[in-house]
Design a protein around this motif. Sequence first.
Motif, PDB file in Angstrom:
ATOM      1  N   PHE A  19      -8.032   8.734   5.897  1.00 50.38           N
ATOM      2  CA  PHE A  19      -8.780   7.470   5.844  1.00 50.38           C
ATOM      3  C   PHE A  19      -8.164   6.607   4.751  1.00 50.38           C
ATOM      4  N   PRO A  20      -8.122   5.282   4.940  1.00 52.61           N
ATOM      5  CA  PRO A  20      -7.476   4.400   3.952  1.00 52.61           C
ATOM      6  C   PRO A  20      -8.223   4.352   2.622  1.00 52.61           C
ATOM      7  N   ARG A  21      -7.454   4.317   1.538  1.00 51.54           N
ATOM      8  CA  ARG A  21      -8.020   4.234   0.193  1.00 51.54           C
ATOM      9  C   ARG A  21      -8.498   2.815  -0.104  1.00 51.54           C
ATOM     10  N   LYS A  22      -9.474   2.732  -1.010  1.00 53.11           N
ATOM     11  CA  LYS A  22      -9.990   1.439  -1.435  1.00 53.11           C
ATOM     12  C   LYS A  22      -9.599   1.104  -2.875  1.00 53.11           C
ATOM     13  N   ASP A  23      -8.879   2.023  -3.528  1.00 54.02           N
ATOM     14  CA  ASP A  23      -8.550   1.823  -4.941  1.00 54.02           C
ATOM     15  C   ASP A  23      -7.097   1.409  -5.149  1.00 54.02           C
ATOM     16  N   ILE A  24      -6.468   0.853  -4.119  1.00 51.86           N
ATOM     17  CA  ILE A  24      -5.080   0.403  -4.202  1.00 51.86           C
ATOM     18  C   ILE A  24      -5.033  -1.097  -3.954  1.00 51.86           C
TER      19      ILE A  24
END
Length: 476
Positions: free
Chosen positions: A200-205
């Motif tokens: 799942f795609p990260r949100k902290d980048i």
Amino acid sequence: MRTALNLLVLLLLAGCSSSKQDSVEAINREIAEGNFTRATELIDSLVAEGQINETRQKDLLFTKDSLHRVKLDFNRTREEIVGWVEENRLFTPSDSLLDNWEQSKALEFRVLDGEKRYFRNAAPNIFRVDASARELSVASLPSSDVPRDALLTDAFNHKISSDTKGKYLLPEKSMKVRYTLTVNADAVPDGEILKVWLPFPRKDIDRQTNVELLATSQPDYILSDDKTAHTSLYMEQKAIEGEPSVFWTDFQFTSRGEWFDLSEIEVAPYDKNSTLFQTYTAERKPHIGFSQAVRELADSVTRNAETPVEILQAVYRYIAANYPWASALEYSTIANIPEYVIENRKGDCGQVALLLITMLRYKGIPARWQSGWMTHPGEVNLHDWAEVYFEGTGWVPVDISFGRGGPVPIGPGREFFMSGIDSYRLYINTGFSGEFFPEKRYPRSETIDFQRGEVESGQWNLYFDQWRYRMELTYR
């Protein structure tokens, strides 16, 4: 070089009684000699005795599992290698030519249970890594992981400046994904619970925004929310006899590439007492270690480099020029990935990324792992890269694998990827060999990376041959 299997078994010796130690040493000998069937029998016998603790039993079972993994990777006969060359390169290789390829390690093999077996993608790899082999062929070079350069050229010509000196932003790309993981029918008994971790795609980048979960195949799920180095979506499902078990999720995200003009960057002295510096210049064995081979190579390559930028340039250029892309063994079967690249003079994206990270850390340049997927139209695949930290600038993306290939008609050329990344990326991992949330009980199928997913039941891990995955992308 010892395989990861030997290392696993050696770890079991600590704390064993003399009889158990003799048994483990016998297993180790059989593995070293390629007698996988006999080693498996010995492991089964030792586990059946029921006189070892749960931790050592789990380690032994993973060693047995690893033998299976190696067999899957090395499943080609010599006749199949010849057949592939005849069909795809339009000539018949002689025995002496095959022997030469084996000796140069262009043709990768192992002797398993007394028979020579070749890596599943050994035949096309010959023509990726051996220049003399390519001269014998009338066919084009087998594909690598480098995408179409037209996408980069167009994006680079439309870049804009950012607030950071020397940093330029590329046009955004928004994508919607359906990711599906299907466990084979009867992979586990009827009614047993399957546990699945989907990427799942990260949100902290900063380069990845507008991340949104749209739908899931199961109403109950757990999203890790960047709690670990690997971002995942966890679901469970009961297996039904005779039917495959299907897990899927829909999500969307926006990716934005960036490029740093190294000639405009002023690198301040590193704060060597900072947690960041100490963390990302440290060894992390087994795959980031300052061995003699790594030290000698790094010192030789950077002998004329003085600044952090010059060290990056020297290491990047050397790896790009000397280690061609090749389809890789499963990482879980390699004892030390950077040394494997040095010894075999080839490597896929993650292998050369780990070599670059290791060499830079040894030279005092903070570097770390990053990975996920390359999402270029028509060329969607797993992909790994790195980041390098420059004091005063921050983390700079480095994709050494994309640094290999032909010229690109932009100012920095292929060296765009020395300090840049395109907008066709799905970011999932900010580290390697991390934990999962919720925790995974049994050994992973991929012990380094996380891109395809992970599956286990109440009994054991399910390896890649027991399930399949599919990424479907819509560009918005």
